[in-house]
Design an enzyme around this catalytic site. Sequence first.
Site, PDB file in Angstrom:
ATOM      1  N   VAL A  47       1.138  18.190   6.679  1.00  0.00           N
ATOM      2  CA  VAL A  47       2.356  18.173   5.662  1.00  0.00           C
ATOM      3  C   VAL A  47       2.802  19.624   5.302  1.00  0.00           C
ATOM      4  CG1 VAL A  47       2.204  17.799   3.138  1.00  0.00           C
ATOM      5  CG2 VAL A  47       1.159  16.176   4.569  1.00  0.00           C
ATOM      6  N   CYS A  55      -3.319   8.557   6.544  1.00  0.00           N
ATOM      7  CA  CYS A  55      -2.807   8.233   4.880  1.00  0.00           C
ATOM      8  C   CYS A  55      -3.442   7.018   4.352  1.00  0.00           C
ATOM      9  CB  CYS A  55      -1.439   8.406   4.757  1.00  0.00           C
ATOM     10  SG  CYS A  55      -0.858  10.013   4.756  1.00  0.00           S
TER      11      CYS A  55
HETATM   12  C1  UDX Z   1       2.347   6.745   5.838  1.00  0.00           C
HETATM   13  C2  UDX Z   1       3.456   6.400   4.872  1.00  0.00           C
HETATM   14  O1  UDX Z   1       4.535   5.746   5.383  1.00  0.00           O
HETATM   15  C3  UDX Z   1       4.074   7.657   4.403  1.00  0.00           C
HETATM   16  O2  UDX Z   1       5.111   7.373   3.384  1.00  0.00           O
HETATM   17  C4  UDX Z   1       2.843   8.725   3.770  1.00  0.00           C
HETATM   18  O3  UDX Z   1       3.385  10.119   3.377  1.00  0.00           O
HETATM   19  C5  UDX Z   1       1.820   9.082   4.839  1.00  0.00           C
HETATM   20  O4  UDX Z   1       1.335   7.664   5.302  1.00  0.00           O
HETATM   21  P1  UDX Z   1       2.088   7.347   8.383  1.00  0.00           P
HETATM   22  O5  UDX Z   1       0.674   7.268   8.227  1.00  0.00           O
HETATM   23  O6  UDX Z   1       2.718   8.439   9.161  1.00  0.00           O
HETATM   24  O7  UDX Z   1       2.938   7.255   7.066  1.00  0.00           O
HETATM   25  O8  UDX Z   1       2.515   5.913   9.204  1.00  0.00           O
HETATM   26  P2  UDX Z   1       3.145   4.604   9.145  1.00  0.00           P
HETATM   27  O9  UDX Z   1       4.596   4.755   9.851  1.00  0.00           O
HETATM   28  O10 UDX Z   1       3.381   4.194   7.399  1.00  0.00           O
HETATM   29  O11 UDX Z   1       2.126   3.550   9.380  1.00  0.00           O
HETATM   30  C6  UDX Z   1       0.920   3.791   9.145  1.00  0.00           C
HETATM   31  C7  UDX Z   1       0.138   2.813  10.048  1.00  0.00           C
HETATM   32  O12 UDX Z   1       0.372   1.193   9.576  1.00  0.00           O
HETATM   33  C8  UDX Z   1       0.144   2.617  11.479  1.00  0.00           C
HETATM   34  O13 UDX Z   1      -1.193   2.350  11.880  1.00  0.00           O
HETATM   35  C9  UDX Z   1       1.213   1.655  11.834  1.00  0.00           C
HETATM   36  O14 UDX Z   1       0.981   0.966  13.200  1.00  0.00           O
HETATM   37  C10 UDX Z   1       0.824   0.550  10.560  1.00  0.00           C
HETATM   38  N1  UDX Z   1       1.896  -0.421  10.336  1.00  0.00           N
HETATM   39  C11 UDX Z   1       2.987   0.115   9.893  1.00  0.00           C
HETATM   40  C12 UDX Z   1       1.838  -1.710  10.856  1.00  0.00           C
HETATM   41  O15 UDX Z   1       0.776  -2.170  11.256  1.00  0.00           O
HETATM   42  N2  UDX Z   1       2.857  -2.473  10.447  1.00  0.00           N
HETATM   43  C13 UDX Z   1       4.064  -2.022   9.882  1.00  0.00           C
HETATM   44  O16 UDX Z   1       4.747  -2.944   9.370  1.00  0.00           O
HETATM   45  C14 UDX Z   1       3.969  -0.732   9.555  1.00  0.00           C
END
Ligand code: UDX
Length: 447
Positions: free
Chosen positions: A11, A263
């Site tokens: 971050v 997160c």
């Molecule tokens: C997340 C939030 O999106 C972001 O706004 C916050 O600041 C930090 O946490 P991030 O952890 O980088 O971001 O990844 P993200 O793309 O949101 O995906 C998180 C997890 O959910 C991943 O394991 C991803 O594979 C999963 N996911 C996401 C799904 O399984 N299905 C989806 O439709 C979206």
Amino acid sequence: MKIAVIGTGYVGLVSGTCFAELGHHVTCIDTDKNKIEALKKGRIPIYEPDLEALVIQHAKNKRLSFTTQLKEGLQGAEIVFIAVGTPTNPKDGSADLSWIFQAARDIAPLIQKGAVVVTKSTVPVGTASRIRAVIYKTRKKKDVYVASNPEFLREGCAVLDFLQPDRVIIGVSSAKAEQKLRQLYLPITGRGIPLICTNTQTSELTKYAANGFLATKIAFINEMADICEKAKADVEVLAQGMGLDPRIGRTYLKPGPGFGGSCFPKDTRALQYIAENYGAKNHLIPAVIESNEERKFTMAKKIIAALGGNIKGKTIGILGLTFKANTDDMRESASLVIVPYLLKAGAVLKLFDPEGMDQAKSILKTGKDAQWCEDMDEALQKVDAAVILTEWQMFSTIDWRKMKKKMKQPIVVDMRNLFDRAMMAKQGITYHSVGREVATALLAPSK
Ligand code: UDX
């Protein structure tokens, strides 16, 4: 404006670099000497598209600098961001704030009068007030401000998320701090992007609410996928049918092996703790956490079932280890549960990830039955099945007609639904995906 960022983790580094891109003068401060030395040379410790180029560009034009010296870094800073880690406290699931308060104590005597100290890290509701108390106690006067400004950055597209956000949220308790933060974000809000100004509590809680809600959407669609599999329905069509309703929305309805990353798992646990701590009844978030944790095991069992229920001595190629594509981050990745589970069940695994190999090797405890592969081809040589855990672009373009010739059996278990079922069957693959019926290899010759 002249700003300082404490902490060059994910971050802090993205935020500091992007503030420089917006035209501000930024000093990033970290106690890790090796990291700072590497950053000074333009080497960034994480895989994040576009970030390295921006770090190099702004270090060159002197808008971005790196130091381990707090006093030097804070000199003249009008705004000081705290962007240190807030990991899960293993005892109770709360966010561990020791680094936050350490940073507050360290900077308190050094910041200039009128400076605004802002939490960028995800912190529980009420933290800004506690930081304020720590700083005032150390300084013995109330001549600085404390504010909250959560980030909503997704790994893999963090630079874009920062520079083109949906909204900016600031939590303040004084007009002066509000004015400074509005000025800071003017290059963004000037383009019509909304800025929501509220109190620090609402700002802090909004971050948890946003992540909690997105995690809920994913857990929901994953559970729908399970029903679809049993009912011979198609979760992809279902998600489209639901998501086209603007009240629901298309995003975060992609079924998968369970959410991971730095997160969602951490923030849902912290949100549960916050609710309990405030005595607010909370049914949903604990259910989401349980659903997601269980899912990773269910998906491991799904792989075993796809191979006939016994994988002892079978060889499986694992494509993708990171928690999602376009990052090298392994934190809370489904692979951390699935890989050991399959190994324990007696499989030999061939592991490959395009960016996460180093991280994976350092975290995954594997024995002699796990082989780390140089590339995708090696990972699929003579395997009884290929398993896709992460949705890397390079996996979605695999020519299975060719690839299956290297494999012992043409079985693919795809946890990210990268392929069309009929197309896979046509290519002679028995294709297991998530929330859709198994597509069985057609007997037609694959030539
Ligand atoms: C997340 C939030 O999106 C972001 O706004 C916050 O600041 C930090 O946490 P991030 O952890 O980088 O971001 O990844 P993200 O793309 O949101 O995906 C998180 C997890 O959910 C991943 O394991 C991803 O594979 C999963 N996911 C996401 C799904 O399984 N299905 C989806 O439709 C979206």
